[in-house]
Design a protein around this motif. Sequence first.
Motif, PDB file in Angstrom:
ATOM      1  N   SER A 123       0.804  -1.114  -0.068  1.00 46.24           N
ATOM      2  CA  SER A 123      -0.047   0.035  -0.018  1.00 46.24           C
ATOM      3  C   SER A 123       1.023   1.107   0.159  1.00 46.24           C
ATOM      4  CB  SER A 123      -0.880   0.150   1.180  1.00 46.24           C
ATOM      5  OG  SER A 123      -1.466  -1.126   1.264  1.00 46.24           O
ATOM      6  N   ARG A 124       1.942   0.974   0.915  1.00 43.50           N
ATOM      7  CA  ARG A 124       2.663   2.312   1.056  1.00 43.50           C
ATOM      8  C   ARG A 124       3.654   2.491  -0.502  1.00 43.50           C
ATOM      9  NH1 ARG A 124       4.255   7.279   1.429  1.00 43.50           N
ATOM     10  NH2 ARG A 124       6.480   7.716   2.245  1.00 43.50           N
ATOM     11  N   ASP A 157       5.436   3.057   8.123  1.00 45.39           N
ATOM     12  CA  ASP A 157       5.027   3.054   6.837  1.00 45.39           C
ATOM     13  C   ASP A 157       3.620   4.192   6.811  1.00 45.39           C
ATOM     14  OD1 ASP A 157       6.284   2.289   4.852  1.00 45.39           O
ATOM     15  OD2 ASP A 157       5.316   0.380   4.467  1.00 45.39           O
ATOM     16  N   VAL A 158       2.625   3.697   7.910  1.00 44.63           N
ATOM     17  CA  VAL A 158       1.361   4.368   7.676  1.00 44.63           C
ATOM     18  C   VAL A 158       1.718   5.886   8.162  1.00 44.63           C
ATOM     19  CG1 VAL A 158      -1.153   4.537   8.721  1.00 44.63           C
ATOM     20  CG2 VAL A 158       0.133   2.307   8.022  1.00 44.63           C
ATOM     21  N   ARG A 177       0.642   9.259   6.079  1.00 43.75           N
ATOM     22  CA  ARG A 177      -0.272  10.310   6.376  1.00 43.75           C
ATOM     23  C   ARG A 177       0.458  11.503   6.368  1.00 43.75           C
ATOM     24  NH1 ARG A 177      -2.539  11.379  11.133  1.00 43.75           N
ATOM     25  NH2 ARG A 177      -4.216  12.463   9.927  1.00 43.75           N
ATOM     26  N   VAL A 232      -4.972   5.135   3.618  1.00 46.21           N
ATOM     27  CA  VAL A 232      -4.787   4.714   5.051  1.00 46.21           C
ATOM     28  C   VAL A 232      -5.284   3.424   5.619  1.00 46.21           C
ATOM     29  CG1 VAL A 232      -4.751   5.552   7.473  1.00 46.21           C
ATOM     30  CG2 VAL A 232      -4.218   7.122   5.619  1.00 46.21           C
ATOM     31  N   ALA A 234      -3.771   0.517   3.867  1.00 44.44           N
ATOM     32  CA  ALA A 234      -2.128   0.349   4.432  1.00 44.44           C
ATOM     33  C   ALA A 234      -2.232  -0.633   5.837  1.00 44.44           C
ATOM     34  CB  ALA A 234      -1.508   1.598   4.545  1.00 44.44           C
ATOM     35  N   VAL A 235      -3.148  -0.148   6.513  1.00 50.16           N
ATOM     36  CA  VAL A 235      -3.094  -0.562   7.991  1.00 50.16           C
ATOM     37  C   VAL A 235      -3.896  -2.064   7.707  1.00 50.16           C
ATOM     38  CG1 VAL A 235      -4.541  -0.687  10.224  1.00 50.16           C
ATOM     39  CG2 VAL A 235      -3.569   1.558   9.111  1.00 50.16           C
ATOM     40  N   THR A 285      -0.996  -4.410   6.639  1.00 50.61           N
ATOM     41  CA  THR A 285       0.135  -4.285   7.803  1.00 50.61           C
ATOM     42  C   THR A 285      -0.764  -5.532   8.830  1.00 50.61           C
ATOM     43  OG1 THR A 285       0.828  -2.202   7.655  1.00 50.61           O
ATOM     44  CG2 THR A 285       1.103  -3.579   9.580  1.00 50.61           C
ATOM     45  N   LEU A 295      -1.596   1.608  14.964  1.00 45.27           N
ATOM     46  CA  LEU A 295      -2.060   1.541  13.510  1.00 45.27           C
ATOM     47  C   LEU A 295      -3.643   1.933  13.642  1.00 45.27           C
ATOM     48  CD1 LEU A 295      -0.689  -2.088  12.534  1.00 45.27           C
ATOM     49  CD2 LEU A 295      -0.324   0.211  11.366  1.00 45.27           C
ATOM     50  N   GLN A 325      -3.920   5.738  13.603  1.00 42.24           N
ATOM     51  CA  GLN A 325      -3.825   6.513  12.579  1.00 42.24           C
ATOM     52  C   GLN A 325      -4.966   6.349  11.702  1.00 42.24           C
ATOM     53  OE1 GLN A 325      -1.369   8.134  11.273  1.00 42.24           O
ATOM     54  NE2 GLN A 325      -0.175   7.587  13.225  1.00 42.24           N
TER      55      GLN A 325
END
Length: 518
Positions: free
Chosen positions: A94-95, A360-361, A365, A375, A378-379, A382, A508, A511
Motif C-alpha cells: 500500500s505504501r 509506513d502508515v 499520512r 490509510v 495500508a493498515v 499491515t 495502527l 492512524q
Amino acid sequence: MSSASPPSASPSYADGDTRRVRASLIHKVCGDEDMFALGASVARVVEMASSDDEGTHDLAYYVLSDVALTQRILRLSNTPTYRTKSGTTVTTISRAISLLGFDNVRTTALAMLLVDALSNSAHATSVRIELEAALCASLVGREMARHSFYQGAEEASIGALFKNLGPLLVASHEHDRYREINALVKGGTHSVGQASQMILGASYDALSQAVMAEWKIPDVIVRSLSALQAGAQKVAINRGEWMRQVASFAMEVSRLLGRSASPAESKEFQALQLRYGVALNLTADQMKELFETVQTEMTALLRSMNMEPQPRDEETLDTGGLPNVLLLATMDAGGGAAGGTHPSGKPHNARELLLAGVQDVTQLRAAGDAKVNDVILAVLETLYKSMGFRFATVCLKDARSGQYRARLAFGEDHARRQAGFAFPMGAARDLFHLAMENDADLMIADATSPKIRDLLPAWHRALLPDAKSFIVLPLVVSKVQVGLFYADRAELAPEGVPPDETSLIKALKGQVLLALAP
C-alpha cells in the motif's frame, strides 16, 4: 534509426493484420499453458483502474498474492531513486503504491510478469536483451505520460512496454528466426520491420498486435503498437495517435540507450530529435534530461529484480541460460528477520513487522496527500501480513442499507467472504456490536470456547465456520460507531498478543481514527 515497417493505408490494427501473422507462429507463442497464463495475468492487471479506491485495492491484493512480486516491488520502493527523504524502509505494498504511484506499480508488475514468464528460455541471453529493451521503453513511456495533458496518458507506458513483445516472443520461441532477422538488419539492407516481415510473414509490430489482441487487451493499447510512417512526425490529433508516437519513440530510445555509452552525443540522438521533437514537444535539452532520468530509473528497476548487467555482443546470443538472471535476493524486503511462525501462522517477528507498518502508515499520512482509503488499506495490509491472518477485512457503516459492510479484504477466498461479511446496525448483543458499543479491541485466541461461540452471530458462524482465532478492532470516532477491522485464522492462537504488539496494533488503528476524524 527507426525500426518501422512500411506504412499501411490505415494506422489502425485490422483483422487482415491478424490473418497475415502466420497461424503456426501465433499458436506457438500463445498456445502453450505458460503463455496462456501470461496473457490472462496481463489482461487482469491492465484492466485494473487507477481512478478509484477499488483499483488500488485490487492491485495491492494482486501483488501480495505473489511473494516474489511483492519482494520485487518493495525492493524497488527501497532503492535510492524512490526511497523517502527520511530513509524509512517501505514495508507495505500500500505504501509502495502511494510512493511509486498506481500506474508505476501496475506497469512494473506487468514488466515483472514478462520477466518471470520468459526469462527461463533456453535462449536467455537474447531474451534478456529484448526484456531490457521492453523495460526501458516502459520507463520512457511513463515519463512521457507524466507530462501529457491527455486523460489516460499513463496507458502509454503499457503500450511502450509491449511494443517489443514481438521480438521478445520470437527470441524465446523461434530463436533461429530471431537470428535470421538480426542478421538481415545487421547487414544494413533491411529495417527491423522489413526483415521481420520477410522472415516471419508479418512484421514484429503486427505480431505484437496479434498477440495482444489474442489476450483481449484494450484496443487503444493494441493500436498503439502499430508502426509509424517514416520521417518527421506531426503533432498528434488524438490520444491514440499520441500513444503510437510515444510507443515508437520509447522503443527507439531504449535501443539507443542499450547500445551507446554516450547516447546524447550520437547521430541517432539528433535523428530522434528531428523525428519526434515537434510531435512530442521535446527540445534537445528535454530529451537529454529524459535520457538521464530513464537511465537512473532503469538501474533501480534492474537492481530490484537482481538482474546483473549482461554483455551486448551479438556473438553471445547463443550462449544458453543465465544462472543469475532473476535470482531473488535472500533478504526479505518485507523487513524483519526470518524466524518462522507459530503453529497458528503468526510470524515470530510480528512485532518488527508491525513496527515497520506503523512507520509506513505514519509516513503515508505525513505526506499530506493520502486519502482515508489509502490509510485504511495500508493498515489492513499491515495487520494481514504482520500477524499471519488468513482473512482480513475492514467493515464500514453503510447508512443506505442500514448495515455494516466489508469494503476491502485480503486473504484466502477474500472476494466471497467480503461479499458475505455484513450485519445490521442496531442494538444486537453479539460480539461485534458489543465491541463497538464499548470501543473495546478484542483479541480472541480461542474462538471455539463455548462463551465466545455464544456471542458470535449466526451470519459469522455461517460465513466463517472454521475461524478459530480472530481480532476485532472497533472504529469509533467522537463516540460515533464507524465500523471495525476484523481478521482471523483457521488455527488457535495460544501465543496471544503481548503488550508491545498490542500497542503497535492500537497505534495502527489510531492512524485510521485520525484520518476519519472530521
